[in-house]
Design an enzyme around this catalytic site. Sequence first.
Site, PDB file in Angstrom:
ATOM      1  N   SER A 182      39.568  33.485  35.378  1.00  0.00           N
ATOM      2  CA  SER A 182      39.474  34.408  36.506  1.00  0.00           C
ATOM      3  C   SER A 182      38.260  34.224  37.399  1.00  0.00           C
ATOM      4  O   SER A 182      38.219  34.764  38.499  1.00  0.00           O
ATOM      5  CB  SER A 182      39.514  35.856  36.002  1.00  0.00           C
ATOM      6  OG  SER A 182      40.788  36.171  35.504  1.00  0.00           O
ATOM      7  N   SER A 234      41.480  36.580  38.406  1.00  0.00           N
ATOM      8  CA  SER A 234      41.478  37.939  38.911  1.00  0.00           C
ATOM      9  C   SER A 234      40.343  38.241  39.886  1.00  0.00           C
ATOM     10  O   SER A 234      40.303  39.321  40.476  1.00  0.00           O
ATOM     11  CB  SER A 234      41.403  38.920  37.731  1.00  0.00           C
ATOM     12  OG  SER A 234      40.218  38.731  36.972  1.00  0.00           O
ATOM     13  N   LYS A 267      33.132  43.329  41.708  1.00  0.00           N
ATOM     14  CA  LYS A 267      34.540  43.189  41.307  1.00  0.00           C
ATOM     15  C   LYS A 267      35.063  44.513  40.745  1.00  0.00           C
ATOM     16  O   LYS A 267      34.383  45.183  39.961  1.00  0.00           O
ATOM     17  CB  LYS A 267      34.669  42.082  40.260  1.00  0.00           C
ATOM     18  CG  LYS A 267      36.107  41.774  39.847  1.00  0.00           C
ATOM     19  CD  LYS A 267      36.164  40.586  38.901  1.00  0.00           C
ATOM     20  CE  LYS A 267      37.587  40.327  38.428  1.00  0.00           C
ATOM     21  NZ  LYS A 267      37.683  39.169  37.512  1.00  0.00           N
TER      22      LYS A 267
END
Length: 481
Positions: A191, A167, A92
């Site tokens: 997220s 996210s 990520k």
Amino acid sequence: MRPATKHAVPPAGDICRLSAMDLADAIRRRQLSVREVATAFLDRIDAVNPLVNAIVSLRERADILREADRADAHLAHAGHAGPLFGLPIAIKDLAQTKGLRTSFGSPIFADFVPQEDDFFVERIRKAGAIIIGKTNVPEFGLGSNTYNTVFGPTLNAFDPALTAGGSSGGAAVALALDMVPVADGSDFGGSLRNPAAYNNVYGFRPSQGLVPAGPELDVFHAQMGVEGPMGRNVRDMALLLDEQAGYDPRAPLSHHKDCFLQGLQTPAAGGRIAWLGDLGGHLPVEPGILSLCEAALGRFAAASFQTEALVPDFDFEALWQAFVTLRQASSGCALKAHYDDPLKRALLKPEAVWEVEQALQLTAPQIHAATVRRSSWHRTLLSLFDRFDLITLPTAQVFPFDVLTHWPTQVAGRAMDSYHRWMQVSALATLGGCPAISVPAGFDGSGRPMGMQLIGRPRGDMAVLRAAAAYETTLPWLAGA
């Protein structure tokens, strides 16, 4: 069965459809070479990623294949193979990766190449994974819609018109479309959970401190954001979590862990589930979500779980305001250095500016009051876990929405007063420091995915994973199925 994706993509090949567990086993047994695996996933990324923009900062194919060849040579000479040996993984883009661009989704860091890894990235490398690139995020992870001005938006795995969530949106889409076998993510206000729900995969927010955070400037105060795994099935998540988790002296809030993969060999023994629904009408929820989750809850009966609907006696509006205050005190203050530079401030998106400006207005008594409210909620949760083994809620209050809409301004006829108010349902586990997994709940009549949160007692991560594994056996339409 799950709806087919509306993206014009070919079916994934046999290698890319294998679970991370099976891939790792096939590599160790030398039934598949690391080069074969890397090539298959890189070909899949070439075919699919241009349509969805899930993976960013992809390394050169030749460099990845050279690393794969070195791994194959290592095995040929009877070298040790770690649990993730040879698996291609994209990290990520909020986590630092040594020698590989880390943008945080911000033009301020568009060309930033870290000189060190985040702690959990160190562990993933040590376990033998090949880091091939990054997964896309919203700017600084703010808001559950993955778009930024560096790379652009990530599109939902099932419908190009819809958001991927965030996210960890890039990670969820890459998983759902078989571009990576397993993925990491992070979670402050949902997220890991929200994008998993929006793309029909699993996202697990571990207990606070299970995965060591860092390196950070502040190693004590930031207590609500955590790192964790995402996967196409529960065992794959446990495989990754076993490598991410565990005490690190550089992260003083971290702690020791169970062996999660081994623990899944013991099935869930049933128990009692508290279904909180929409908190007695407090949460605005888009029509169709509650009924979808309630139908999913019925699947637990086969695993000897009994469900009871209830609404805890708590001031949930005051609890949300505590979350907002603590998030501003953490995220807003962390962004202040950029805000203080006029050139960088101009590059911040409005949500980041709002977090900083709200943080600047906070007083110490306000922050203290928020921590007291959070502590009260923690005590309430402990009393609930005296009676129940799991607490369940929808993962999100709205189905995946138009990707061009930055965030829903209304939900079920109620106005949203901030960019994250529509994600209020995810704050309950965050504020309790509880493990929470989003499991696939199904699809509505328009083919939009939704998930359901299973929340366990603090440090009850193993029990949550076991319950999710029991639930998983009832699903005929998993991603990759």
